[in-house]
Design a protein around this motif. Structure first.
Motif, short mmCIF file in Angstrom:
data_model
loop_
_atom_site.label_atom_id
_atom_site.label_comp_id
_atom_site.label_asym_id
_atom_site.label_seq_id
_atom_site.Cartn_x
_atom_site.Cartn_y
_atom_site.Cartn_z
N VAL A 188 13.98 124.52 53.65
CA VAL A 188 13.76 124.96 55.03
C VAL A 188 15.09 125.42 55.65
N THR A 196 14.01 128.06 65.30
CA THR A 196 13.18 128.84 64.38
C THR A 196 13.32 128.27 62.97
N LEU A 197 12.19 127.96 62.34
CA LEU A 197 12.17 127.47 60.97
C LEU A 197 11.69 128.59 60.06
N LYS A 217 4.68 122.31 55.85
CA LYS A 217 5.05 123.17 56.99
C LYS A 217 4.73 122.47 58.30
N GLN A 218 3.53 121.88 58.38
CA GLN A 218 3.13 121.18 59.59
C GLN A 218 3.99 119.94 59.83
N GLN A 272 7.23 120.83 61.45
CA GLN A 272 7.07 121.10 62.88
C GLN A 272 6.95 119.81 63.67
N ARG A 280 9.50 118.80 66.85
CA ARG A 280 9.03 119.42 68.09
C ARG A 280 9.34 118.59 69.34
N LEU A 297 9.70 126.29 69.83
CA LEU A 297 9.73 126.11 68.38
C LEU A 297 8.89 127.18 67.72
N SER A 298 9.52 127.97 66.86
CA SER A 298 8.81 128.98 66.06
C SER A 298 8.81 128.53 64.61
N ASN A 299 7.63 128.25 64.10
CA ASN A 299 7.50 127.82 62.71
C ASN A 299 7.11 129.01 61.85
N ASP A 300 8.12 129.70 61.31
CA ASP A 300 7.88 130.91 60.52
C ASP A 300 7.97 130.65 59.02
#
Length: 219
Positions: free
Chosen positions: A101, A111-112, A122-123, A126, A130, A138-141
């Motif tokens: 990551v 931003t990830l 992924k979750q 976050q 968060r 928070l942008s989880n890309d």
């Protein structure tokens, strides 16, 4: 079917029922089952709690969240400090392969990016960060790249739905194209919609889930 005024009051009551949101000044507007939340809160946790509370109200079909996060001591928290806290949180979370990551922080916006083999990882990434102090957005890309080149089986996903006591599988339709899953149909609540998506992501080899399930509380 609830009127807009009734739904607005129900959502307001649900938000204020949460102890952490008692003093929060959050505006609520209802229009045809669509809830818009406005205002300012001082932690990302309160922002998440308000959205979750609204989603769980009967009659809510969608939530548009326009809440801003303004920390009382935000001038004391630098981007470097936020980045270090994010890295520490990811490293200590056993579900997250933190070496895969990448983290970027700019003015409190985290931003990830990177590639992970499973959506639950992924979750987890976050969830781990968060609520950290200083995180405004928070942008989880992170993208999903399965380790095994498994062929998705529509029947296997449908079987998982049939085993679930919380999902009315008769109203959910599954289609598979390559490593992508598309869900359509109608369910009775946000929780059913979210659970269907979560279970679809559990299929080995899945790379993307397009959740187009509608919510009909009279279904």
């Amino acid at each position: 079917m609830k009127s807009n005024d009734e739904l607005t009051k129900d959502v307001q009551d649900a938000i204020h029922w949460e102890p952490i949101l008692h003093a929060a000044k959050i505006g609520v507007n209802a229009e045809g089952g669509i809830i818009t939340l406005t205002g300012t809160v001082d932690t990302h946790l309160k922002k998440t709690k308000a959205e979750d509370a609204a989603k769980n109200v009967i009659g809510v079909k969608a939530v548009v969240e326009k809440l801003d996060v303004t920390y009382r001591d935000e001038h004391e928290i630098t981007d470097d400090e936020i980045a270090q806290e994010v890295l520490n949180a990811l490293k200590t979370d056993l579900e997250v392969p933190d070496e895969l990551v990448k983290v970027q922080v700019e003015n409190g916006w985290v931003t990830l990016t990177g590639e992970l083999p499973w959506n639950y990882q992924k979750q987890a990434a976050q969830i781990a960060i968060r609520h950290l102090p200083g995180v405004k957005v928070l942008s989880n890309d992170i993208s999903i790249q399965p380790e095994a080149d498994d062929e998705l089986e529509k029947a296997a996903i449908e079987g998982a739905f049939k085993r679930s006591a919380s999902i009315d599988e008769a109203n959910i339709h599954v289609s598979v194209l390559g490593n992508n899953v598309r869900l359509t149909g109608v369910v009775r609540s946000y929780s059913q919609r979210d659970e269907a998506e979560r279970m679809a992501w559990n299929a080995p080899g899945v790379q993307a889930v397009d959740n187009e399930i509608a919510i009909d509380f009279d279904e």
